[in-house]
Design a protein around this motif. Structure first.
Motif, mmCIF file in Angstrom:
data_model
loop_
_atom_site.group_PDB
_atom_site.id
_atom_site.type_symbol
_atom_site.label_atom_id
_atom_site.label_comp_id
_atom_site.label_asym_id
_atom_site.label_seq_id
_atom_site.Cartn_x
_atom_site.Cartn_y
_atom_site.Cartn_z
ATOM 1 N N THR A 1 8.056 -11.174 -6.612
ATOM 2 C CA THR A 1 8.991 -10.700 -7.639
ATOM 3 C C THR A 1 8.337 -9.697 -8.588
ATOM 4 O O THR A 1 8.901 -9.404 -9.646
ATOM 5 C CB THR A 1 9.545 -11.886 -8.456
ATOM 6 O OG1 THR A 1 8.452 -12.622 -9.034
ATOM 7 C CG2 THR A 1 10.375 -12.808 -7.581
ATOM 8 N N ASP B 1 7.182 -6.016 -9.982
ATOM 9 C CA ASP B 1 7.971 -4.785 -10.068
ATOM 10 C C ASP B 1 7.810 -3.933 -8.805
ATOM 11 O O ASP B 1 8.791 -3.389 -8.276
ATOM 12 C CB ASP B 1 7.534 -3.977 -11.296
ATOM 13 C CG ASP B 1 7.909 -4.670 -12.595
ATOM 14 O OD1 ASP B 1 8.805 -5.535 -12.567
ATOM 15 O OD2 ASP B 1 7.305 -4.345 -13.635
ATOM 16 N N LEU C 1 9.695 -5.668 -5.808
ATOM 17 C CA LEU C 1 11.155 -5.564 -5.908
ATOM 18 C C LEU C 1 11.619 -4.128 -5.693
ATOM 19 O O LEU C 1 12.668 -3.903 -5.066
ATOM 20 C CB LEU C 1 11.613 -6.075 -7.278
ATOM 21 C CG LEU C 1 11.436 -7.580 -7.523
ATOM 22 C CD1 LEU C 1 11.863 -7.943 -8.937
ATOM 23 C CD2 LEU C 1 12.235 -8.387 -6.501
#
Length: 259
Positions: free
Chosen positions: A39, A41, A44
């Motif tokens: 998860t 940055d 994602l």
């Protein structure tokens, strides 16, 4: 059918060749860090870009590969075998070769890329559009093969009956051919999406690796492997999970298309 017992030995070894590397990957995962790693940055952003570009390339494959599959399955003209061989070329070419081919076609010095730059100021390499093109190049044969196989399995008898009853070509296509192809379309679309999602070689050769622009999940895994092995393993596991979901979705449609 009762199989010879001796066949179970190579069958088990073949299964092991496929499954054991995944088990090895599971054994290397840092489970305590897994939620944070998948998860982040960067993860994602790479996942979001991969999903978006794979969806776009799958749509392009459907819009262009569907008619191409119809031509290959129903048309009869000289050179059809050569055309089919060329369509299947991305299946056997190393993806990086396809990326280089796209670069020298559509790059600034490519014979089409020069014209696009001069006429429209359009430069495709190292853009998100380049990712979509690279994924389309490698994924389209999967959809074409799936649809062509479904068309040949279905045969032409229903289309012939509709034509004898006075239906026009477009009516036969929309009312008979396409409904017969729906299972094949479903499996072909999912397989093309899966291949586009996992594409690496053509993407890095033609689109590069720019954060938020061309760095898809496979490229992020490759880069993380050099700096953070745990992150690379976690993202690899994420890609494996997505691939399993795709297979689960595609398999029933593929089986239904063979009935």
């Amino acid at each position: 059918m009762t199989l010879p017992r001796l066949l179970w030995v190579p069958a088990f070894l073949g299964f092991a060749v496929i499954v054991l590397p995944v088990i090895g990957l599971l054994g290397r995962v840092e489970w305590s860090r897994l939620p944070a790693l998948v998860t982040s940055d960067a993860a994602l952003a790479a996942l979001g870009l991969s999903m978006q570009t794979a969806a776009c390339s799958t749509l392009v494959c459907l819009l262009l590969g569907g008619p191409l599959a119809l031509v290959l399955a129903r048309a009869d003209f000289r050179g059809l075998r050569v055309l089919r061989s060329l369509v299947l070329l991305p299946l056997v070419l190393p993806p990086v070769v396809g990326g280089l081919a796209l670069l020298y076609l559509l790059g600034r010095n490519g014979f089409l890329g020069q014209w696009l730059d001069i006429a429209f100021g359009l430069r495709l390499p190292y853009t998100t559009a380049a990712v979509v093109l690279a994924q389309t190049f490698v994924a389209m044969p999967f959809l074409v093969v799936s649809l062509e196989g479904a068309l040949r399995t279905a045969g032409e008898r229903y289309e012939a009956v509709a034509a004898t009853l006075g239906a026009g070509r477009w009516t036969v296509l929309s009312r008979v051919t396409v409904p017969l192809l729906l299972p094949g379309i479903g499996s072909g679309v999912v397989l093309a999406f899966a291949r586009a999602l996992g594409e690496f070689g053509a993407t890095i050769a033609f689109a590069g690796s720019l954060q938020g622009t061309t760095r898809t999940l496979p490229l992020e895994i490759y880069l993380q492997r050099e700096s953070d092995v745990d992150a690379a393993v976690a993202l690899s596991l994420l890609l494996v999970v997505i691939a399993i979901v795709v297979i689960v979705v595609a398999r029933p449609r593929a089986v239904e298309g063979l009935r």
